[in-house]
Write a protein that holds these residues in place. Structure first.
Motif, PDB file in Angstrom:
ATOM      1  N   LEU A 184       1.182  -1.419  -0.236  1.00 24.49           N
ATOM      2  CA  LEU A 184       0.046  -0.192  -0.263  1.00 24.49           C
ATOM      3  C   LEU A 184       0.802   1.527   0.071  1.00 24.49           C
ATOM      4  O   LEU A 184       1.607   1.092   1.054  1.00 24.49           O
ATOM      5  N   ARG A 185       0.577   1.851  -0.604  1.00 26.60           N
ATOM      6  CA  ARG A 185       1.319   3.256  -0.941  1.00 26.60           C
ATOM      7  C   ARG A 185       0.093   4.395  -1.072  1.00 26.60           C
ATOM      8  O   ARG A 185      -0.874   4.134  -1.127  1.00 26.60           O
ATOM      9  N   VAL A 186       1.024   5.455   0.393  1.00 31.89           N
ATOM     10  CA  VAL A 186       0.024   6.934   0.001  1.00 31.89           C
ATOM     11  C   VAL A 186       1.047   8.333   0.181  1.00 31.89           C
ATOM     12  O   VAL A 186       2.040   7.441   0.075  1.00 31.89           O
ATOM     13  N   ILE A 187       0.556   8.199  -1.457  1.00 33.29           N
ATOM     14  CA  ILE A 187       1.615   9.442  -1.943  1.00 33.29           C
ATOM     15  C   ILE A 187       1.009  10.180  -2.340  1.00 33.29           C
ATOM     16  O   ILE A 187      -0.318  11.132  -2.394  1.00 33.29           O
ATOM     17  N   GLY A 188       1.459  11.626  -2.212  1.00 34.54           N
ATOM     18  CA  GLY A 188       1.506  12.823  -2.586  1.00 34.54           C
ATOM     19  C   GLY A 188       2.152  13.479  -3.684  1.00 34.54           C
ATOM     20  O   GLY A 188       3.684  13.511  -3.879  1.00 34.54           O
ATOM     21  N   TYR A 189       1.505  14.016  -4.743  1.00 29.82           N
ATOM     22  CA  TYR A 189       1.814  14.686  -5.224  1.00 29.82           C
ATOM     23  C   TYR A 189       1.666  16.540  -5.486  1.00 29.82           C
ATOM     24  O   TYR A 189       0.983  17.363  -5.973  1.00 29.82           O
ATOM     25  N   PRO A 190       2.737  17.043  -5.170  1.00 33.05           N
ATOM     26  CA  PRO A 190       2.331  18.251  -5.058  1.00 33.05           C
ATOM     27  C   PRO A 190       2.889  18.473  -7.166  1.00 33.05           C
ATOM     28  O   PRO A 190       2.317  18.001  -7.784  1.00 33.05           O
ATOM     29  N   ASP A 210       6.605   6.495 -16.422  1.00 33.15           N
ATOM     30  CA  ASP A 210       5.737   5.194 -17.183  1.00 33.15           C
ATOM     31  C   ASP A 210       6.138   3.677 -16.548  1.00 33.15           C
ATOM     32  O   ASP A 210       7.371   3.537 -16.262  1.00 33.15           O
ATOM     33  N   HIS A 211       5.101   3.178 -15.816  1.00 29.60           N
ATOM     34  CA  HIS A 211       5.536   2.198 -15.166  1.00 29.60           C
ATOM     35  C   HIS A 211       4.289   0.994 -15.453  1.00 29.60           C
ATOM     36  O   HIS A 211       3.391   1.524 -15.927  1.00 29.60           O
ATOM     37  N   THR A 212       4.537  -0.558 -14.998  1.00 29.07           N
ATOM     38  CA  THR A 212       3.703  -1.556 -15.232  1.00 29.07           C
ATOM     39  C   THR A 212       3.333  -1.290 -13.591  1.00 29.07           C
ATOM     40  O   THR A 212       4.769  -1.474 -13.185  1.00 29.07           O
ATOM     41  N   ASP A 213       2.364  -2.173 -13.039  1.00 24.25           N
ATOM     42  CA  ASP A 213       2.632  -2.894 -11.336  1.00 24.25           C
ATOM     43  C   ASP A 213       2.865  -3.771 -11.761  1.00 24.25           C
ATOM     44  O   ASP A 213       3.314  -4.566 -12.642  1.00 24.25           O
ATOM     45  N   TYR A 214       3.471  -4.566 -10.465  1.00 20.92           N
ATOM     46  CA  TYR A 214       4.412  -5.545 -10.434  1.00 20.92           C
ATOM     47  C   TYR A 214       3.995  -6.854  -9.931  1.00 20.92           C
ATOM     48  O   TYR A 214       4.193  -7.869 -10.383  1.00 20.92           O
ATOM     49  N   LEU A 219      -5.565  -1.635  -6.663  1.00 16.02           N
ATOM     50  CA  LEU A 219      -6.819  -0.883  -6.648  1.00 16.02           C
ATOM     51  C   LEU A 219      -6.733   1.129  -6.166  1.00 16.02           C
ATOM     52  O   LEU A 219      -5.869   0.786  -5.271  1.00 16.02           O
ATOM     53  N   VAL A 220      -6.707   1.811  -6.943  1.00 15.36           N
ATOM     54  CA  VAL A 220      -6.506   3.506  -7.124  1.00 15.36           C
ATOM     55  C   VAL A 220      -7.158   3.628  -6.342  1.00 15.36           C
ATOM     56  O   VAL A 220      -8.597   4.630  -6.793  1.00 15.36           O
ATOM     57  N   ASN A 221      -7.263   4.542  -5.345  1.00 16.00           N
ATOM     58  CA  ASN A 221      -8.242   5.236  -4.300  1.00 16.00           C
ATOM     59  C   ASN A 221      -6.973   6.415  -4.550  1.00 16.00           C
ATOM     60  O   ASN A 221      -6.658   7.229  -4.536  1.00 16.00           O
ATOM     61  N   ALA A 228      -5.210  13.165 -12.681  1.00 12.51           N
ATOM     62  CA  ALA A 228      -3.510  13.676 -12.952  1.00 12.51           C
ATOM     63  C   ALA A 228      -2.753  12.305 -14.065  1.00 12.51           C
ATOM     64  O   ALA A 228      -1.960  11.664 -13.977  1.00 12.51           O
ATOM     65  N   LEU A 229      -4.197  10.714 -13.370  1.00  9.94           N
ATOM     66  CA  LEU A 229      -2.958   9.885 -13.962  1.00  9.94           C
ATOM     67  C   LEU A 229      -3.564   9.555 -15.358  1.00  9.94           C
ATOM     68  O   LEU A 229      -4.244   9.990 -15.856  1.00  9.94           O
ATOM     69  N   GLN A 230      -2.671   8.989 -15.839  1.00 12.84           N
ATOM     70  CA  GLN A 230      -2.852   8.231 -17.323  1.00 12.84           C
ATOM     71  C   GLN A 230      -2.563   7.283 -17.299  1.00 12.84           C
ATOM     72  O   GLN A 230      -1.227   6.402 -17.706  1.00 12.84           O
ATOM     73  N   LEU A 268       1.061  -0.022 -19.319  1.00 14.09           N
ATOM     74  CA  LEU A 268       1.492   1.394 -19.314  1.00 14.09           C
ATOM     75  C   LEU A 268       0.913   2.610 -18.481  1.00 14.09           C
ATOM     76  O   LEU A 268       0.060   2.204 -19.798  1.00 14.09           O
ATOM     77  N   HIS A 269       1.461   3.225 -17.279  1.00 14.62           N
ATOM     78  CA  HIS A 269       0.612   4.211 -16.885  1.00 14.62           C
ATOM     79  C   HIS A 269       1.399   4.941 -16.121  1.00 14.62           C
ATOM     80  O   HIS A 269       2.499   5.026 -15.573  1.00 14.62           O
ATOM     81  N   ARG A 270       1.184   6.640 -16.558  1.00 12.68           N
ATOM     82  CA  ARG A 270       1.931   7.573 -14.901  1.00 12.68           C
ATOM     83  C   ARG A 270       1.139   8.740 -14.698  1.00 12.68           C
ATOM     84  O   ARG A 270       0.206   8.797 -15.068  1.00 12.68           O
ATOM     85  N   VAL A 271       1.872   9.219 -13.926  1.00 13.74           N
ATOM     86  CA  VAL A 271       1.122  10.637 -13.086  1.00 13.74           C
ATOM     87  C   VAL A 271       1.640  12.111 -13.482  1.00 13.74           C
ATOM     88  O   VAL A 271       3.267  12.169 -13.616  1.00 13.74           O
ATOM     89  N   MET A 272       1.228  12.839 -13.847  1.00 14.95           N
ATOM     90  CA  MET A 272       1.613  13.853 -14.429  1.00 14.95           C
ATOM     91  C   MET A 272       0.137  15.208 -13.665  1.00 14.95           C
ATOM     92  O   MET A 272      -1.183  15.188 -13.741  1.00 14.95           O
ATOM     93  N   TYR A 278      -2.760  20.752  -4.727  1.00 14.81           N
ATOM     94  CA  TYR A 278      -1.648  19.049  -3.802  1.00 14.81           C
ATOM     95  C   TYR A 278      -2.305  17.731  -4.342  1.00 14.81           C
ATOM     96  O   TYR A 278      -3.781  18.367  -3.730  1.00 14.81           O
ATOM     97  N   ARG A 279      -1.659  16.761  -4.802  1.00 13.12           N
ATOM     98  CA  ARG A 279      -3.108  15.659  -4.803  1.00 13.12           C
ATOM     99  C   ARG A 279      -2.517  14.433  -3.783  1.00 13.12           C
ATOM    100  O   ARG A 279      -0.950  14.033  -4.042  1.00 13.12           O
ATOM    101  N   VAL A 280      -2.906  13.449  -3.505  1.00 14.84           N
ATOM    102  CA  VAL A 280      -3.066  12.557  -2.768  1.00 14.84           C
ATOM    103  C   VAL A 280      -3.444  11.057  -3.025  1.00 14.84           C
ATOM    104  O   VAL A 280      -5.037  11.685  -3.582  1.00 14.84           O
ATOM    105  N   SER A 281      -3.057  10.148  -4.183  1.00 13.50           N
ATOM    106  CA  SER A 281      -3.902   9.028  -4.199  1.00 13.50           C
ATOM    107  C   SER A 281      -3.360   7.799  -3.455  1.00 13.50           C
ATOM    108  O   SER A 281      -1.761   7.792  -2.218  1.00 13.50           O
ATOM    109  N   VAL A 282      -4.045   6.479  -2.596  1.00 13.03           N
ATOM    110  CA  VAL A 282      -3.770   5.645  -2.115  1.00 13.03           C
ATOM    111  C   VAL A 282      -3.892   4.376  -3.569  1.00 13.03           C
ATOM    112  O   VAL A 282      -4.886   3.736  -3.185  1.00 13.03           O
ATOM    113  N   PRO A 283      -3.269   4.088  -3.864  1.00 18.38           N
ATOM    114  CA  PRO A 283      -2.747   2.778  -4.476  1.00 18.38           C
ATOM    115  C   PRO A 283      -2.209   1.195  -3.720  1.00 18.38           C
ATOM    116  O   PRO A 283      -1.825   1.564  -3.156  1.00 18.38           O
ATOM    117  N   PHE A 284      -3.342   0.360  -3.628  1.00 21.50           N
ATOM    118  CA  PHE A 284      -3.309  -1.031  -3.477  1.00 21.50           C
ATOM    119  C   PHE A 284      -2.981  -2.104  -4.080  1.00 21.50           C
ATOM    120  O   PHE A 284      -3.161  -1.595  -4.891  1.00 21.50           O
TER     121      PHE A 284
END
Ligand SMILES: NC(=[NH2+])NCCC[C@H](N)C(=O)O
Ligand SMILES: O=C(O)CCC(=O)C(=O)O
Ligand SMILES: [Fe+2]
Length: 329
Positions: A184-190, A210-214, A219-221, A228-230, A268-272, A278-284
């Motif tokens: 689980l990642r709690v992520i902050g994007y300025p 750009d990356h793929t998940d592992y 599941l992204v909240n 911002a997700l592409q 592949l996906h990335r975040v801009m 300020y953006r927060v996302s929490v991918p599980f």
């Protein structure tokens, strides 16, 4: 092949998961068919009807905002390092994707290993205890409650995917993913416009490259007021994944690509974050068993690729260890 992300109401899967005629139920069959199309053609879909309260999702994002708004000295009290098993807080630019620093800060959590597995402990760099901020009240109980619900939801969706592949509903149980690893990642994007020093020589700053998940399923909240997700399409264009209230953005990971011999590909996906907020996302990330050996299903090989084009088997734990060591040099 695709220009939008489908929305799938998984309500029937959730409500009927204990039913004896689960496989034959017409509503379940309908969801399974939608999952199959989305996994074959896009690798991304929204999930609605999942039963996880919107208030809980929002509360998890809120404590994320509260954590990141603190002074750096406070955040560094739970700093991530190799001695914490790569669990904890990472500063802006510390995570690297394809050689370039990502413009995000984050707290990473991994399932904790049972102390009895001594052999695993000595060689595994991800062994360690999760780090919880005591400066944000309710952070730990909220995130733990959320985690338990997401593990169960992901397991349920994987049951649908098992049927979509034409397998038994417990295809991803037992030795494959019956004891699933998770991240689980709690992520902050300025906002990108706020970054004072640009680190990317090409001049294009990204929140996450750009990356793929592992693993199996992500599941992204995400914050509802920022797009911002592409997602990258086959012709190299990006499409924006607008937040939709009450849904998770779900995508498939590398291990599903191998198990399905390329039938379901991780995308592949990335975040801009081009917004001014300020953006927060929490991918599980729902993953296979840490020691699962992942190789193409024999029942799919004929319909997917010739023996010579088989995806190379991996042990999931080796794959994720490699990725994490790459992310943090
Ligand atoms: N666990 C993750 N999915 N991390 C985000 C992906 C970016 C990561 N730096 C990578 O190269 O893969
Ligand atoms: O922030 C997001 O929307 C997605 C983050 C992501 O792709 C990841 O951490 O793997
Ligand atoms: Fe991702």
């Amino acid at each position: 092949m695709f220009d939008s992300i489908p929305i799938i109401d998984v309500g029937p899967l959730v409500r009927k998961k204990g039913d004896e005629d689960f496989r034959e139920d017409p509503e379940v069959r309908n969801v399974v068919h939608q999952l199959d199309l989305a996994c074959r053609n896009v690798g991304f879909f929204y999930v609605s009807g999942h039963g996880i309260p919107l208030e809980l999702c929002q509360a998890v994002l809120d404590v994320g905002h509260e954590f990141f708004s603190q002074p750096e000295s406070q955040k560094l009290r739970i700093a991530m390092s190799s001695s914490t098993g790569f669990r904890g807080y990472q500063k802006l630019g510390e995570n690297v994707t394809k050689g370039l620093p990502d413009q995000h800060e984050a707290i990473d959590y991994f399932k904790e290993f049972e102390s009895t597995k001594v052999a695993l402990r000595s060689e595994n760099p991800l062994v360690g205890l999760n780090q919880w901020p005591d400066s944000v009240s309710k952070f730990r109980p909220l995130v733990q409650e959320y985690l338990e619900m997401l593990i169960e939801l992901a397991r349920t969706i994987m049951r649908g995917i098992a049927l979509a592949l034409g397998g038994p509903k417990d295809l991803f149980e037992g030795e494959r993913a019956g004891d699933p690893f998770w991240i689980l990642r709690v992520i902050g994007y300025p906002p990108i416009s706020n970054l004072s020093c640009l680190s990317n020589p090409n001049g294009e700053e990204v929140g996450c490259g750009d990356h793929t998940d592992y693993g199996l399923l992500t599941l992204v909240n995400q914050d509802l007021d920022i797009t911002a997700l592409q997602v990258k399409t086959q012709d190299g264009k990006y499409i924006w994944v607008d937040p939709i209230p009450g849904t998770f953005v779900v995508n498939i990971g590398d291990m599903l690509t191998i198990w399905t011999n390329g039938l379901y590909q991780s995308t592949l996906h990335r975040v801009m974050n081009n917004d001014s907020k300020y953006r927060v996302s929490v991918p599980f990330f729902y993953e296979p068993n840490f020691d699962a050996r992942v190789e193409p299903f024999s029942f799919l090989q004929d319909s997917t690729a010739a023996e010579s084009k088989r995806y190379t088997p991996v042990v999931y734990g080796d794959h994720v260890i490699n990725k994490v060591l790459n992310n943090f040099g």
